[in-house]
Enzyme design. Sequence first.
Site, PDB file in Angstrom:
ATOM      1  N   SER A  75       0.825  -1.210   0.000  1.00 29.95           N
ATOM      2  CA  SER A  75       0.000   0.000   0.000  1.00 29.95           C
ATOM      3  C   SER A  75       0.858   1.258   0.000  1.00 29.95           C
ATOM      4  O   SER A  75       2.008   1.254   0.437  1.00 29.95           O
ATOM      5  CB  SER A  75      -0.913   0.012   1.234  1.00 29.95           C
ATOM      6  OG  SER A  75      -1.679  -1.159   1.300  1.00 29.95           O
TER       7      SER A  75
HETATM    8  N1  SAH Z   1      -1.006  -4.903   4.058  1.00 30.83           N
HETATM    9  C1  SAH Z   1      -0.292  -5.208   2.849  1.00 30.83           C
HETATM   10  C2  SAH Z   1      -1.102  -4.796   1.630  1.00 30.83           C
HETATM   11  C3  SAH Z   1      -1.126  -5.872   0.625  1.00 30.83           C
HETATM   12  S1  SAH Z   1      -2.306  -5.745  -0.668  1.00 30.83           S
HETATM   13  C4  SAH Z   1       1.105  -4.605   2.852  1.00 30.83           C
HETATM   14  O1  SAH Z   1       1.412  -3.836   3.771  1.00 30.83           O
HETATM   15  O2  SAH Z   1       1.905  -4.911   1.977  1.00 30.83           O
HETATM   16  C5  SAH Z   1      -3.631  -6.729  -0.038  1.00 30.83           C
HETATM   17  C6  SAH Z   1      -3.332  -8.160   0.264  1.00 30.83           C
HETATM   18  O3  SAH Z   1      -4.571  -8.771   0.633  1.00 30.83           O
HETATM   19  C7  SAH Z   1      -2.795  -8.991  -0.896  1.00 30.83           C
HETATM   20  O4  SAH Z   1      -1.590  -9.573  -0.525  1.00 30.83           O
HETATM   21  C8  SAH Z   1      -3.871 -10.037  -1.129  1.00 30.83           C
HETATM   22  O5  SAH Z   1      -3.352 -11.303  -1.512  1.00 30.83           O
HETATM   23  C9  SAH Z   1      -4.523 -10.109   0.227  1.00 30.83           C
HETATM   24  N2  SAH Z   1      -5.892 -10.655   0.236  1.00 30.83           N
HETATM   25  C10 SAH Z   1      -6.889 -10.447  -0.658  1.00 30.83           C
HETATM   26  N3  SAH Z   1      -7.998 -11.129  -0.290  1.00 30.83           N
HETATM   27  C11 SAH Z   1      -7.681 -11.789   0.871  1.00 30.83           C
HETATM   28  C12 SAH Z   1      -8.390 -12.667   1.726  1.00 30.83           C
HETATM   29  N4  SAH Z   1      -9.669 -13.026   1.498  1.00 30.83           N
HETATM   30  N5  SAH Z   1      -7.751 -13.139   2.822  1.00 30.83           N
HETATM   31  C13 SAH Z   1      -6.456 -12.801   3.079  1.00 30.83           C
HETATM   32  N6  SAH Z   1      -5.741 -11.995   2.300  1.00 30.83           N
HETATM   33  C14 SAH Z   1      -6.342 -11.484   1.206  1.00 30.83           C
END
Ligand code: SAH
Length: 225
Positions: A75
């Site tokens: 993000s």
């Molecule tokens: N908090 C992260 C942001 C990653 S983007 C950071 O600091 O890098 C969002 C993430 O949510 C992705 O890695 C994606 O695979 C995950 N995601 C999407 N749907 C999900 C679900 N149902 N359960 C767990 N993770 C999920």
Amino acid sequence: MRLFGHVDRDPDGLGMTGQRARDRLVERLRAEGIRELRVLDVMRRVPRHLFIDEGLESRAYEDTALPIGSGQTISQPYIVARMTEALLEHGTPGRVLEIGTGSGYQAAVLAPLVPKVYSIERIHRLLREARMRLRKLGAANVKARHDDGRLGWPEEAPFDAIIVTAAGERIEPALLDQLGPGGVLVAPVGPPNVQRLVRVRRTPTGDVTEDLGPVSFVPLLGGLA
Ligand code: SAH
């Protein structure tokens, strides 16, 4: 609270990934309206360049989302700061659940600020890499699990705060079930291009929902990968 700086690949602060680059980012976050000093202080210390692929390291302290593989992104720093601030505004939560571990950066920002972080990721490769980074940085109070985060982590519920870092069409009922009294949930909600960042606070007289503004997140998906 443990300092993260000791693993910095550029300890003198020269170049694109050192302390000066982080300081500049934090000044920018402050100018954009982030007020919470604890959040600014942690973001000054957590080495974001260790959470992205080496080829993109030089862009780590730009205020922008970056690809982390598997079609996902780390993000934007402003959004990490804003969501963290929104979680802390009404007191420091004890137990925090994060949905979407991704690179592990948001978890690393939370780790020095709260006693315990639980984080769930559906893509195994991302989870494995995030765990390695968090271990290297000494974030021992983060527990991460490979699962569908829409179901929450019932064995560890209730949580004082829940942060969802992927956008769903709605706030998952299972997550609201796992929010304790006085708890705070922050989540992006809505289809691409029209997502809003929503905060739900569980007060003695009921849940209070606030709109914290427009955001752009990858989608919350079902199933494991
Ligand atoms: N908090 C992260 C942001 C990653 S983007 C950071 O600091 O890098 C969002 C993430 O949510 C992705 O890695 C994606 O695979 C995950 N995601 C999407 N749907 C999900 C679900 N149902 N359960 C767990 N993770 C999920």
